[in-house]
Design a protein around this motif. Structure first.
Motif, mmCIF file in Angstrom:
data_model
loop_
_atom_site.group_PDB
_atom_site.id
_atom_site.type_symbol
_atom_site.label_atom_id
_atom_site.label_comp_id
_atom_site.label_asym_id
_atom_site.label_seq_id
_atom_site.Cartn_x
_atom_site.Cartn_y
_atom_site.Cartn_z
ATOM 1 N N GLN A 1 0.833 -1.202 0.000
ATOM 2 C CA GLN A 1 0.000 0.000 0.000
ATOM 3 C C GLN A 1 0.868 1.253 0.000
ATOM 4 O O GLN A 1 0.523 2.257 -0.641
ATOM 5 C CB GLN A 1 -0.936 -0.004 1.212
ATOM 6 C CG GLN A 1 -2.099 -0.960 1.086
ATOM 7 C CD GLN A 1 -3.054 -0.570 -0.029
ATOM 8 O OE1 GLN A 1 -3.289 0.607 -0.281
ATOM 9 N NE2 GLN A 1 -3.581 -1.572 -0.724
ATOM 10 N N ALA A 2 2.006 1.196 0.692
ATOM 11 C CA ALA A 2 2.935 2.332 0.663
ATOM 12 C C ALA A 2 3.458 2.542 -0.754
ATOM 13 O O ALA A 2 3.594 3.677 -1.224
ATOM 14 C CB ALA A 2 4.094 2.087 1.628
ATOM 15 N N GLY A 3 3.743 1.454 -1.461
ATOM 16 C CA GLY A 3 4.170 1.577 -2.853
ATOM 17 C C GLY A 3 3.108 2.217 -3.719
ATOM 18 O O GLY A 3 3.409 3.011 -4.619
ATOM 19 N N LEU A 4 1.857 1.886 -3.453
ATOM 20 C CA LEU A 4 0.752 2.432 -4.242
ATOM 21 C C LEU A 4 0.492 3.905 -3.949
ATOM 22 O O LEU A 4 -0.278 4.550 -4.660
ATOM 23 C CB LEU A 4 -0.519 1.621 -3.981
ATOM 24 C CG LEU A 4 -0.495 0.192 -4.538
ATOM 25 C CD1 LEU A 4 -1.673 -0.612 -3.993
ATOM 26 C CD2 LEU A 4 -0.521 0.215 -6.064
ATOM 27 N N ARG A 5 1.109 4.436 -2.911
ATOM 28 C CA ARG A 5 0.955 5.860 -2.588
ATOM 29 C C ARG A 5 2.054 6.711 -3.209
ATOM 30 O O ARG A 5 2.088 7.922 -3.027
ATOM 31 C CB ARG A 5 0.953 6.069 -1.068
ATOM 32 C CG ARG A 5 -0.196 5.389 -0.327
ATOM 33 C CD ARG A 5 -1.550 5.846 -0.830
ATOM 34 N NE ARG A 5 -2.637 5.257 -0.063
ATOM 35 C CZ ARG A 5 -3.197 4.077 -0.318
ATOM 36 N NH1 ARG A 5 -2.745 3.354 -1.336
ATOM 37 N NH2 ARG A 5 -4.178 3.611 0.421
ATOM 38 N N ALA A 6 2.955 6.094 -3.954
ATOM 39 C CA ALA A 6 4.044 6.850 -4.578
ATOM 40 C C ALA A 6 3.502 7.741 -5.690
ATOM 41 O O ALA A 6 2.443 7.457 -6.267
ATOM 42 C CB ALA A 6 5.085 5.884 -5.140
ATOM 43 N N PRO A 7 4.212 8.824 -6.029
ATOM 44 C CA PRO A 7 3.794 9.651 -7.171
ATOM 45 C C PRO A 7 3.628 8.796 -8.420
ATOM 46 O O PRO A 7 4.489 7.965 -8.734
ATOM 47 C CB PRO A 7 4.953 10.647 -7.317
ATOM 48 C CG PRO A 7 5.566 10.716 -5.952
ATOM 49 C CD PRO A 7 5.432 9.339 -5.377
ATOM 50 N N ASP A 8 2.520 8.991 -9.134
ATOM 51 C CA ASP A 8 2.185 8.095 -10.246
ATOM 52 C C ASP A 8 1.330 8.864 -11.245
ATOM 53 O O ASP A 8 0.106 8.921 -11.103
ATOM 54 C CB ASP A 8 1.448 6.871 -9.702
ATOM 55 C CG ASP A 8 1.066 5.877 -10.784
ATOM 56 O OD1 ASP A 8 1.486 6.063 -11.935
ATOM 57 O OD2 ASP A 8 0.343 4.918 -10.469
ATOM 58 N N HIS A 9 1.979 9.473 -12.237
ATOM 59 C CA HIS A 9 1.257 10.274 -13.235
ATOM 60 C C HIS A 9 0.238 9.403 -13.964
ATOM 61 O O HIS A 9 0.577 8.389 -14.568
ATOM 62 C CB HIS A 9 2.258 10.869 -14.233
ATOM 63 C CG HIS A 9 1.652 11.851 -15.174
ATOM 64 N ND1 HIS A 9 2.360 12.429 -16.209
ATOM 65 C CD2 HIS A 9 0.407 12.387 -15.240
ATOM 66 C CE1 HIS A 9 1.579 13.254 -16.876
ATOM 67 N NE2 HIS A 9 0.387 13.249 -16.304
ATOM 68 N N GLY A 10 -1.018 9.786 -13.881
ATOM 69 C CA GLY A 10 -2.079 9.053 -14.542
ATOM 70 C C GLY A 10 -2.642 7.903 -13.746
ATOM 71 O O GLY A 10 -3.585 7.245 -14.184
ATOM 72 N N GLY A 11 -2.076 7.640 -12.555
ATOM 73 C CA GLY A 11 -2.561 6.537 -11.730
ATOM 74 C C GLY A 11 -2.463 5.190 -12.424
ATOM 75 O O GLY A 11 -3.334 4.335 -12.274
ATOM 76 N N LEU A 12 -1.382 4.968 -13.174
ATOM 77 C CA LEU A 12 -1.264 3.750 -13.978
ATOM 78 C C LEU A 12 -0.752 2.545 -13.188
ATOM 79 O O LEU A 12 -0.943 1.411 -13.612
ATOM 80 C CB LEU A 12 -0.315 4.009 -15.157
ATOM 81 C CG LEU A 12 -0.731 5.104 -16.140
ATOM 82 C CD1 LEU A 12 0.325 5.271 -17.213
ATOM 83 C CD2 LEU A 12 -2.079 4.772 -16.766
#
Length: 226
Positions: free
Chosen positions: A44-55
């Motif tokens: 879940q911490a990985g999924l909170r990283a900056p991610d342009h477009g939520g890809l």
């Protein structure tokens, strides 16, 4: 670490913990590794990283204990493909890379080819997620490291572990309880990665007849942060 952090508490203490993160070799790790709930929190911490477009252009493959011997065989065969004259010691080490870590994950970068988000930004997003995974493991009190090497480029191995065409095996993440502390990190100054742009003047307006009218903006002089 700057002495200004020594007497801080609360949220500032979290930053101090991050400043102590170190990669920990698998040989310095022991069981237990993160349990399923902790692994879920790390992801879940990985999924909170900056991610342009939520890809979410990445995923992990968990190698559970009951499958480690099969993975060790894959590692051994990859070593033999790369070096047919590999010694028994080399083969044993290759197998240990699969069997030693308490928790072992494969980190896979999965760029979305039909996305409007440039591939380089997707790779940056995957890297940010990987950093979050390692930081989260550290926050939970575990040691962790990412190891890549030539095996990550072996087409047979990457297919054996489930990496799909168009994906890339970036490395293997080892996590576990720290049995032996790693060496202290080499001190690196912030100024090694810190520069200030000096605001170079714009070129002269086009069409004014001056010699500078077609001159490109010059690169700024790199000035160290103070």
């Amino acid at each position: 670490m700057s002495t200004q952090w020594h007497h801080m508490t609360g949220a500032e203490r979290i930053l101090e913990v991050l400043l102590t993160r170190r990669s920990v070799s698998p040989r310095r790790l022991q069981s237990p590794g993160p349990n399923p709930d902790e692994l879920d929190a790390i992801l879940q911490a990985g999924l909170r990283a900056p991610d342009h477009g939520g890809l979410h252009p990445w995923r992990v493959i968990e190698f559970r204990p009951q499958n480690r011997e099969a993975l060790a065989w894959c590692f051994e065969q990859e070593k033999l493909r790369r070096d047919p004259l590999a010694s028994p010691t080399d083969l044993r080490r290759a197998r240990e890379h699969a069997t030693r870590p308490p928790l072992l994950l494969g980190f896979v970068v999965s760029p979305r080819e039909r996305s409007k988000i440039p591939a380089r930004e997707q790779w940056l997003g995957a890297g940010a997620a990987l950093g979050n995974l390692l930081a989260a493991a550290h926050q939970l009190g575990y040691g962790a490291i990412v190891l890549s090497g030539e095996r990550c480029f072996d087409e047979t191995l990457v297919r054996q572990v489930g990496v799909q065409p168009g994906e890339y095996l970036a490395g293997f993440i080892s996590m576990g309880t720290i049995r032996e502390a790693p060496p202290h990190a080499r001190e690196t100054l912030s100024q090694d990665v810190w520069a200030c742009w000096q605001g170079d003047p714009l070129p002269s307006a086009a069409g004014d007849g001056s010699a500078d009218s077609d001159q490109s903006i010059r690169p700024s002089e790199r000035v160290r942060g103070s």
